[in-house]
Design an enzyme around this catalytic site. Structure first.
Site, PDB file in Angstrom:
ATOM      1  N   ASP A 128       0.014  25.453  48.141  1.00 62.23           N
ATOM      2  CA  ASP A 128       1.330  25.372  47.478  1.00 62.23           C
ATOM      3  C   ASP A 128       1.520  26.293  46.267  1.00 62.23           C
ATOM      4  O   ASP A 128       2.116  25.888  45.254  1.00 62.23           O
ATOM      5  CB  ASP A 128       1.608  23.922  47.053  1.00 62.23           C
ATOM      6  CG  ASP A 128       1.617  22.949  48.228  1.00 62.23           C
ATOM      7  OD1 ASP A 128       1.411  23.405  49.372  1.00 62.23           O
ATOM      8  OD2 ASP A 128       1.810  21.743  48.000  1.00 62.23           O
ATOM      9  N   LYS A 179       4.265  21.951  54.903  1.00 63.22           N
ATOM     10  CA  LYS A 179       3.823  20.549  55.021  1.00 63.22           C
ATOM     11  C   LYS A 179       4.834  19.643  54.324  1.00 63.22           C
ATOM     12  O   LYS A 179       5.252  19.912  53.210  1.00 63.22           O
ATOM     13  CB  LYS A 179       2.417  20.385  54.430  1.00 63.22           C
ATOM     14  CG  LYS A 179       2.288  20.731  52.963  1.00 63.22           C
ATOM     15  CD  LYS A 179       0.839  20.577  52.526  1.00 63.22           C
ATOM     16  CE  LYS A 179       0.638  20.840  51.056  1.00 63.22           C
ATOM     17  NZ  LYS A 179       1.443  20.032  50.138  1.00 63.22           N
ATOM     18  N   CYS A 222      -1.335  17.704  45.387  1.00 65.25           N
ATOM     19  CA  CYS A 222      -1.498  18.245  46.742  1.00 65.25           C
ATOM     20  C   CYS A 222      -2.902  18.770  47.019  1.00 65.25           C
ATOM     21  O   CYS A 222      -3.381  18.709  48.159  1.00 65.25           O
ATOM     22  CB  CYS A 222      -0.444  19.320  46.993  1.00 65.25           C
ATOM     23  SG  CYS A 222       1.201  18.596  47.113  1.00 65.25           S
TER      24      CYS A 222
HETATM   25  C1  C5J Z   1       2.066  19.740  44.673  1.00 61.30           C
HETATM   26  C2  C5J Z   1       3.585  18.201  43.634  1.00 61.30           C
HETATM   27  N1  C5J Z   1       2.023  20.858  45.383  1.00 61.30           N
HETATM   28  N2  C5J Z   1       2.870  18.135  42.499  1.00 61.30           N
HETATM   29  N3  C5J Z   1       3.252  19.091  44.606  1.00 61.30           N
HETATM   30  O1  C5J Z   1       1.076  19.324  44.083  1.00 61.30           O
HETATM   31  O2  C5J Z   1       4.538  17.491  43.795  1.00 61.30           O
END
Ligand code: C5J
Length: 224
Positions: free
Chosen positions: A23, A128, A161
């Site tokens: 991400d 995802k 994530c």
């Molecule tokens: C991720 C989030 N990528 N913190 N998303 O960690 O909502």
């Protein structure tokens, strides 16, 4: 390849390993994105970009498999559970128009991976709908098809994530390692706690190491 990792050495073969980048999206990392509109200091996250670039470059030159994930939903939000969209009272919800397009929607500018780490042809790129990289994605099948047994993680955010994906991978039998200086959180104490949790109790979720330790292992492997 042998890494001088925590809590003990981590051994993997490049041909059975993948670098999984979680991400690293514009909306989480760039000033003016969704993360910043929520009041987060995104400079904490952007600080890891140079180390991530170095690792990605070395991994690509060594010929290792690369997986990129994005937290991103379908435009009709059919893969976004109402519980995820409606929780709390945020100023912006998933799917709303944000500073870089619709929030966490596939194909929108903010959902794209930052240009510094842009995927190359042949690399796996997965959208995802959850926090974990295995939930509702073909990742496990793709890794098994490629005889991948070891996963080296970087990306954001550490305790959400990244940690969720590592736990999912660990439960599926992969040996996982998190690169300490290639992951970050908006809350530094959450990052520190996540690293501790991962390697506690004899690497209950996995190993941790620095990018320098990986770069050194890759260089050693390249000399053999
Ligand atoms: C991720 C989030 N990528 N913190 N998303 O960690 O909502």
């Amino acid at each position: 390849m042998n890494l001088d990792a925590n809590p003990f050495p981590y051994c993997c073969e490049l041909s059975h390993s993948a670098l999984v980048i979680i991400d690293m999206q514009r909306d989480f990392i760039e000033p003016g994105g969704f993360g910043e509109t929520l009041g987060n200091d995104v400079s904490l996250l952007s600080a890891i970009v140079p180390a991530c670039m170095q690792v990605l470059d070395a991994w690509r030159r060594a010929g290792g498999l690369v997986v990129h994930t994005r937290e991103a939903h379908r435009a009709d939000l059919s893969d976004c559970p109402p519980a995820k969209r409606n929780r709390g009272n945020p100023t912006l919800r998933i799917g709303d128009p944000g500073p870089m397009g619709r929030i966490l929607v596939s194909g929108e500018p903010g959902a794209e991976i930052i240009p510094e780490l842009a995927p190359r042809p042949g690399e796996i790129v997965l959208d995802k709908p959850g926090k974990g990289a295995f939930y509702a994605t073909p990742l496990d099948g793709l890794l098994r098809q490629g005889s991948i047994t070891h996963l080296l993680f970087m990306g954001v955010t550490t305790e959400v994530c990244v940690q969720t994906s590592m736990r999912e991978a660990n439960d599926r039998g992969y040996d996982c390692l998190l690169l300490e200086d290639c992951t970050e959180s908006y809350f530094p104490h959450f990052k520190a706690a996540a690293l501790e949790m991962i390697l506690a109790q004899g690497a209950i979720v996995g190993w941790t190491a620095t990018s320098a330790q990986l770069l050194s292992a890759l260089a050693d492997a390249g000399r053999q």
